[in-house]
Structure formats: structure tokens, C-alpha cells
Scaffold this motif. Structure first.
Motif, PDB file in Angstrom:
ATOM      1  N   VAL A  65      75.391   8.655  -3.391  1.00 27.42           N
ATOM      2  CA  VAL A  65      76.491   8.327  -2.565  1.00 27.42           C
ATOM      3  C   VAL A  65      77.224   7.515  -3.434  1.00 27.42           C
ATOM      4  O   VAL A  65      78.762   7.767  -3.465  1.00 27.42           O
ATOM      5  CB  VAL A  65      76.075   7.764  -1.394  1.00 27.42           C
ATOM      6  CG1 VAL A  65      77.464   7.327  -0.591  1.00 27.42           C
ATOM      7  CG2 VAL A  65      75.378   8.884  -0.214  1.00 27.42           C
ATOM      8  N   PHE A  66      76.982   6.543  -4.057  1.00 25.31           N
ATOM      9  CA  PHE A  66      77.857   5.611  -4.640  1.00 25.31           C
ATOM     10  C   PHE A  66      78.515   6.075  -5.949  1.00 25.31           C
ATOM     11  O   PHE A  66      79.770   5.964  -6.287  1.00 25.31           O
ATOM     12  CB  PHE A  66      77.118   4.338  -5.121  1.00 25.31           C
ATOM     13  CG  PHE A  66      76.597   3.337  -3.981  1.00 25.31           C
ATOM     14  CD1 PHE A  66      77.638   3.086  -3.276  1.00 25.31           C
ATOM     15  CD2 PHE A  66      75.624   2.854  -4.159  1.00 25.31           C
ATOM     16  CE1 PHE A  66      77.329   2.244  -2.207  1.00 25.31           C
ATOM     17  CE2 PHE A  66      75.011   2.109  -2.949  1.00 25.31           C
ATOM     18  CZ  PHE A  66      76.046   1.485  -1.929  1.00 25.31           C
ATOM     19  N   GLY A  67      77.931   6.965  -6.633  1.00 23.27           N
ATOM     20  CA  GLY A  67      78.360   7.761  -7.609  1.00 23.27           C
ATOM     21  C   GLY A  67      79.265   8.859  -7.444  1.00 23.27           C
ATOM     22  O   GLY A  67      80.312   9.185  -8.203  1.00 23.27           O
ATOM     23  N   ALA A  73      80.827   1.862   2.287  1.00 21.12           N
ATOM     24  CA  ALA A  73      79.635   1.097   2.041  1.00 21.12           C
ATOM     25  C   ALA A  73      78.452   2.023   2.520  1.00 21.12           C
ATOM     26  O   ALA A  73      78.711   3.217   2.857  1.00 21.12           O
ATOM     27  CB  ALA A  73      79.546  -0.235   3.151  1.00 21.12           C
ATOM     28  N   VAL A  74      77.213   1.579   1.947  1.00 17.67           N
ATOM     29  CA  VAL A  74      76.125   2.531   2.348  1.00 17.67           C
ATOM     30  C   VAL A  74      75.114   1.438   3.126  1.00 17.67           C
ATOM     31  O   VAL A  74      74.703   0.446   2.473  1.00 17.67           O
ATOM     32  CB  VAL A  74      75.311   2.919   1.333  1.00 17.67           C
ATOM     33  CG1 VAL A  74      73.951   3.737   1.683  1.00 17.67           C
ATOM     34  CG2 VAL A  74      75.985   4.325   0.535  1.00 17.67           C
ATOM     35  N   THR A  75      74.877   1.549   4.487  1.00 17.71           N
ATOM     36  CA  THR A  75      74.091   0.821   5.032  1.00 17.71           C
ATOM     37  C   THR A  75      72.609   1.516   5.120  1.00 17.71           C
ATOM     38  O   THR A  75      72.327   2.358   5.826  1.00 17.71           O
ATOM     39  CB  THR A  75      74.248   0.338   6.312  1.00 17.71           C
ATOM     40  OG1 THR A  75      75.697  -0.160   6.200  1.00 17.71           O
ATOM     41  CG2 THR A  75      73.381  -0.813   7.188  1.00 17.71           C
ATOM     42  N   VAL A  76      71.409   0.810   4.461  1.00 16.81           N
ATOM     43  CA  VAL A  76      70.192   1.228   4.561  1.00 16.81           C
ATOM     44  C   VAL A  76      69.444   0.705   5.988  1.00 16.81           C
ATOM     45  O   VAL A  76      69.058  -0.593   5.781  1.00 16.81           O
ATOM     46  CB  VAL A  76      69.259   1.068   3.377  1.00 16.81           C
ATOM     47  CG1 VAL A  76      67.941   1.457   3.645  1.00 16.81           C
ATOM     48  CG2 VAL A  76      69.781   1.897   2.132  1.00 16.81           C
ATOM     49  N   SER A  77      69.307   1.273   7.162  1.00 15.05           N
ATOM     50  CA  SER A  77      69.043   0.544   8.275  1.00 15.05           C
ATOM     51  C   SER A  77      67.843   1.421   8.933  1.00 15.05           C
ATOM     52  O   SER A  77      68.155   2.189   9.595  1.00 15.05           O
ATOM     53  CB  SER A  77      69.977   0.538   9.202  1.00 15.05           C
ATOM     54  OG  SER A  77      69.729  -0.021  10.581  1.00 15.05           O
ATOM     55  N   ALA A  78      66.512   1.129   8.549  1.00 12.44           N
ATOM     56  CA  ALA A  78      66.058   0.038   7.784  1.00 12.44           C
ATOM     57  C   ALA A  78      65.175   0.271   6.756  1.00 12.44           C
ATOM     58  O   ALA A  78      64.367   1.518   7.070  1.00 12.44           O
ATOM     59  CB  ALA A  78      65.745  -1.202   8.661  1.00 12.44           C
ATOM     60  N   ILE A  79      64.756  -0.328   5.792  1.00 15.51           N
ATOM     61  CA  ILE A  79      63.708  -0.021   5.035  1.00 15.51           C
ATOM     62  C   ILE A  79      62.330  -0.726   5.807  1.00 15.51           C
ATOM     63  O   ILE A  79      62.560  -1.765   6.370  1.00 15.51           O
ATOM     64  CB  ILE A  79      63.929  -0.875   3.416  1.00 15.51           C
ATOM     65  CG1 ILE A  79      63.924  -2.491   3.707  1.00 15.51           C
ATOM     66  CG2 ILE A  79      65.178  -0.367   2.751  1.00 15.51           C
ATOM     67  CD1 ILE A  79      63.794  -2.941   2.447  1.00 15.51           C
ATOM     68  N   ILE A  80      61.327  -0.214   5.201  1.00 12.68           N
ATOM     69  CA  ILE A  80      60.038  -0.755   5.643  1.00 12.68           C
ATOM     70  C   ILE A  80      59.544  -1.640   4.893  1.00 12.68           C
ATOM     71  O   ILE A  80      58.869  -1.415   3.706  1.00 12.68           O
ATOM     72  CB  ILE A  80      59.142   0.359   6.095  1.00 12.68           C
ATOM     73  CG1 ILE A  80      59.677   1.462   6.963  1.00 12.68           C
ATOM     74  CG2 ILE A  80      57.722   0.037   6.420  1.00 12.68           C
ATOM     75  CD1 ILE A  80      58.857   2.730   7.073  1.00 12.68           C
ATOM     76  N   GLY A  81      60.076  -3.033   5.016  1.00 13.50           N
ATOM     77  CA  GLY A  81      59.797  -3.897   3.790  1.00 13.50           C
ATOM     78  C   GLY A  81      58.447  -3.934   3.228  1.00 13.50           C
ATOM     79  O   GLY A  81      58.119  -4.100   1.787  1.00 13.50           O
ATOM     80  N   PRO A  82      57.446  -4.390   4.033  1.00 15.44           N
ATOM     81  CA  PRO A  82      56.054  -4.443   3.452  1.00 15.44           C
ATOM     82  C   PRO A  82      55.454  -3.394   2.707  1.00 15.44           C
ATOM     83  O   PRO A  82      54.715  -3.489   1.879  1.00 15.44           O
ATOM     84  CB  PRO A  82      55.315  -4.602   4.703  1.00 15.44           C
ATOM     85  CG  PRO A  82      56.035  -5.074   5.710  1.00 15.44           C
ATOM     86  CD  PRO A  82      57.404  -4.533   5.538  1.00 15.44           C
ATOM     87  N   LEU A  83      56.011  -2.154   2.803  1.00 12.14           N
ATOM     88  CA  LEU A  83      55.778  -1.256   1.822  1.00 12.14           C
ATOM     89  C   LEU A  83      56.277  -1.142   0.268  1.00 12.14           C
ATOM     90  O   LEU A  83      55.823  -0.502  -0.571  1.00 12.14           O
ATOM     91  CB  LEU A  83      56.033   0.228   2.382  1.00 12.14           C
ATOM     92  CG  LEU A  83      55.638   0.424   3.674  1.00 12.14           C
ATOM     93  CD1 LEU A  83      56.077   1.976   3.955  1.00 12.14           C
ATOM     94  CD2 LEU A  83      54.276   0.104   4.104  1.00 12.14           C
ATOM     95  N   LEU A  99      76.158  -1.062  -9.634  1.00 11.54           N
ATOM     96  CA  LEU A  99      76.774   0.286  -9.606  1.00 11.54           C
ATOM     97  C   LEU A  99      78.039   0.342  -8.544  1.00 11.54           C
ATOM     98  O   LEU A  99      78.918   1.113  -8.899  1.00 11.54           O
ATOM     99  CB  LEU A  99      75.751   1.401  -9.277  1.00 11.54           C
ATOM    100  CG  LEU A  99      74.785   1.523 -10.514  1.00 11.54           C
ATOM    101  CD1 LEU A  99      73.864   2.674 -10.114  1.00 11.54           C
ATOM    102  CD2 LEU A  99      75.573   2.512 -11.756  1.00 11.54           C
ATOM    103  N   SER A 100      77.925  -0.069  -7.480  1.00 12.92           N
ATOM    104  CA  SER A 100      78.950   0.044  -6.256  1.00 12.92           C
ATOM    105  C   SER A 100      79.635  -1.045  -6.292  1.00 12.92           C
ATOM    106  O   SER A 100      80.551  -1.084  -5.471  1.00 12.92           O
ATOM    107  CB  SER A 100      77.890   0.203  -4.855  1.00 12.92           C
ATOM    108  OG  SER A 100      77.308  -1.132  -4.848  1.00 12.92           O
ATOM    109  N   GLY A 101      79.418  -2.109  -6.908  1.00 12.79           N
ATOM    110  CA  GLY A 101      80.461  -3.321  -6.773  1.00 12.79           C
ATOM    111  C   GLY A 101      80.529  -3.903  -5.310  1.00 12.79           C
ATOM    112  O   GLY A 101      81.341  -4.532  -4.849  1.00 12.79           O
TER     113      GLY A 101
END
Length: 323
Positions: A65-67, A73-83, A99-101
Motif C-alpha cells: 500500500v505504501f508503494g 495511513a495504514v493502521t494495523v489493528s491489531a497485530i498479535i504481539g506475542p507471536l 518508506l512511508s514517511g
């Protein structure tokens, strides 16, 4: 002016790789179209081993998407942090931030599906400690300075574009998540409209002497699809919404609180419930919501119908909102 979101989770039940490839490429093209028309963010997610293609790799998608975009913006909601491996995640987010500024927003949760932990070989009972380790490591890593990690000296480069660090929020619906965010001085992203939990987070900020803020969903946050004929669209495409709603509901125990929670068993029940809504452009513009979340490819929606919805939103709704 409401905050505008295009949600992309790439769910596509029973879709073979050659058409799934077209769906992924269309999602990036839709993100570019949304970018050109002033949408605020593309929201994406992370789930593993679902059987219907639910996006497992949100940062790879964010990079695509950034490319193709310049301001959204891109919002990653949500990552599974402990993985995640904390050091590798620090590097990946730093690269995407450069890359995205500075257009990447990451919400770190701990998930709620034990089978995802089992697949990754991560112990479910250690998820809280692993989340603490992840967040603490990210904040140290992004300084670009050497630090001690699991008994050895490490250094993560390059330093990210955003200072003091890329946008990182702690997601969740528990007091443990609120305490974690407050202790680290990170903003808090409740998974539903939970004013009492927000108040608890503010108490914890004062207790720890840290500063933060809350990004909380509104009391009602419907997922939207646009059509000039909602009755026809429900008849033709309601099963796509129901597929996603039923799968998501199957993961949620009574203890899980989510802004998107459906108990519907039929398309008619889903329509009456209001979690997923098909509205005309006029109805969308008149909603008066704090945020508008468009879900153009919900549940394997045909690409041409997804494009119709997005174009109606961009061409007929956004100009009304801008006045």
C-alpha cells in the motif's frame, strides 16, 4: 468531519490462488484510489490458519500500500504481539516507517485464539509476559542505540523516520492491557467502547507518572457498504457479510469485548442488527458518526461490487462531508 477508514482483511472463502491474487492486487489499487480521494487510513488486521484467507501478514500488505500511495495511513489493528520476534518486528516497522514517511500505525494486541499460538509454537499462558517483552524491546530498539536483550548486547538499525518512535498503541479490552499501556506511556486502543476502562487507563497514567491518550471506538461503529439500492445489495451480497460476521463471532468468548460483535444467524438478522450496514450515499453522509468505516471487500465480496461501493463513497459521500 468524520475520520474515514477503508478496511481490508482480504477474507475470501473458497477462492483459488489465481483469483485471490487478483483480489490482493485490487485491494492495493483500492488503497491508491482512497488515497487520491482523501480517505484517512486503510485498516488491516492479522489472523492465522482461518481457512478463508484472513490476512496473516499485515506488514507485507502495508508495504504494498505504501508503494502505491503518497499520503494515506495504514493502521494495523491489531497485530498479535506475542507471536513476533521483537527484534525482527522492530526492524520491519522501522523500514516501513521510513518508506512511508511515518504513515504506519501499529496496534499491538495479544489475540484471543489459542489455536494461533499453537500454530506458532508459542505458549498461550506466557502471552502477557511476551507482550511486555515485545513492547519494551521495540521502544529500546527504535533508539538505534545498543541495549541488552535476553542477556546479549544488540542494536537495531536503521532508526525509524518518526521520532521518538513509530506510532504504537496498545490494544485490548482488559485492565492488564490498560496497565501495560500506561506503564510504558503508550496510547491505549480499547477493542470496544469501554469508558470505564478508559478511566482506569487514565488512573494508571497518573499512578505511573506517564502521559498517553485513548483511541476508542464509538458506542456504535457499523461496518459500511454503499449501494444506491440497499435492498438489492442485501439480497445479492448479504451472505458475504454473514460469512465474516459468523466466523468472527465464533472466535469470541463471553469475556471478549469487541466493537464488531454479531449474534446473527441469518442475513435478515444481520441486517436488523446493524453491525453491518448497507446504506445509500445520502444515508452515509447523514450518519453523523465520528468515524466511517467502509468495508468494500467484506467476506469475499465480488471485486466489481467492492469497487462500486468505494467509488460511491469517494465520489458521492466525501464531497458532501468536505462541504
Amino acid at each position: 468531519m468524520p475520520f474515514t477508514v477503508v478496511r481490508m482483511n482480504l477474507v475470501a472463502p473458497h477462492e483459488p490462488p489465481e483469483t485471490l491474487s487478483a483480489r490482493y492486487r485490487a485491494a492495493v489499487e483500492m488503497a491508491a484510489y482512497a488515497d487520491a480521494h482523501g480517505v484517512d487510513t486503510v485498516q488491516t488486521e492479522e489472523h492465522h490458519g482461518t481457512g478463508n484467507g484472513w490476512l496473516p501478514s499485515p506488514f507485507a500488505f502495508a508495504g504494498a500500500v505504501f508503494g502505491a500511495t503518497s499520503r494515506i495511513a495504514v493502521t494495523v489493528s491489531a497485530i498479535i504481539g506475542p507471536l513476533y520476534d521483537p527484534l525482527r518486528l522492530a526492524e520491519d516497522i522501522a523500514v516501513l516507517d521510513l518508506l512511508s514517511g511515518g504513515r504506519l500505525v501499529t496496534v499491538a494486541g495479544i489475540g484471543y485464539r489459542p489455536e494461533e499460538y499453537e500454530q506458532a509454537g508459542v505458549e498461550w499462558g506466557r502471552r502477557g509476559k511476551l507482550q511486555d517483552l515485545l513492547l519494551e524491546t521495540l521502544l529500546k530498539a527504535w533508539t538505534g542505540e545498543p541495549f541488552t536483550y535476553e542477556g546479549r548486547t544488540v542494536r537495531v538499525t536503521p532508526r525509524p523516520f518518526t521520532q521518538p518512535h513509530p506510532m504504537l498503541l496498545v490494544g485490548g479490552s482488559s485492565k492488564a492491557a490498560a496497565r501495560r499501556a500506561a506503564r510504558l506511556g503508550l496510547p491505549f486502543f480499547p477493542s470496544a467502547h469501554l469508558p470505564d476502562l478508559e478511566a482506569y487507563y487514565r488512573e494508571q497514567l497518573a499512578l505511573h507518572g506517564t502521559e498517553g491518550w485513548t483511541m476508542m471506538p464509538a458506542e456504535k461503529t457499523p461496518l459500511l457498504h454503499l449501494s444506491e439500492d440497499p435492498d438489492r445489495a442485501w439480497a445479492l451480497y448479504g451472505e458475504h457479510f454473514l460469512h465474516e460476521a459468523r466466523m468472527y463471532a465464533s472466535w469470541q468468548s463471553k469475556d471478549i469485548r469487541s466493537a464488531v460483535r454479531s449474534t446473527a444467524a441469518t442475513v435478515a438478522e444481520l441486517r436488523a442488527e446493524g453491525v453491518y450496514r448497507i446504506v445509500t450515499p445520502e444515508e452515509c453522509a447523514a450518519l453523523g458518526a465520528e468515524s466511517l468505516v467502509l468495508h468494500p471487500l467484506c467476506g469475499g465480496m465480488p471485486l466489481e461490487e467492492g469497487w462500486r461501493s468505494l467509488r460511491l463513497f469517494a465520489d458521492d459521500v466525501l464531497p458532501r462531508l468536505h462541504g
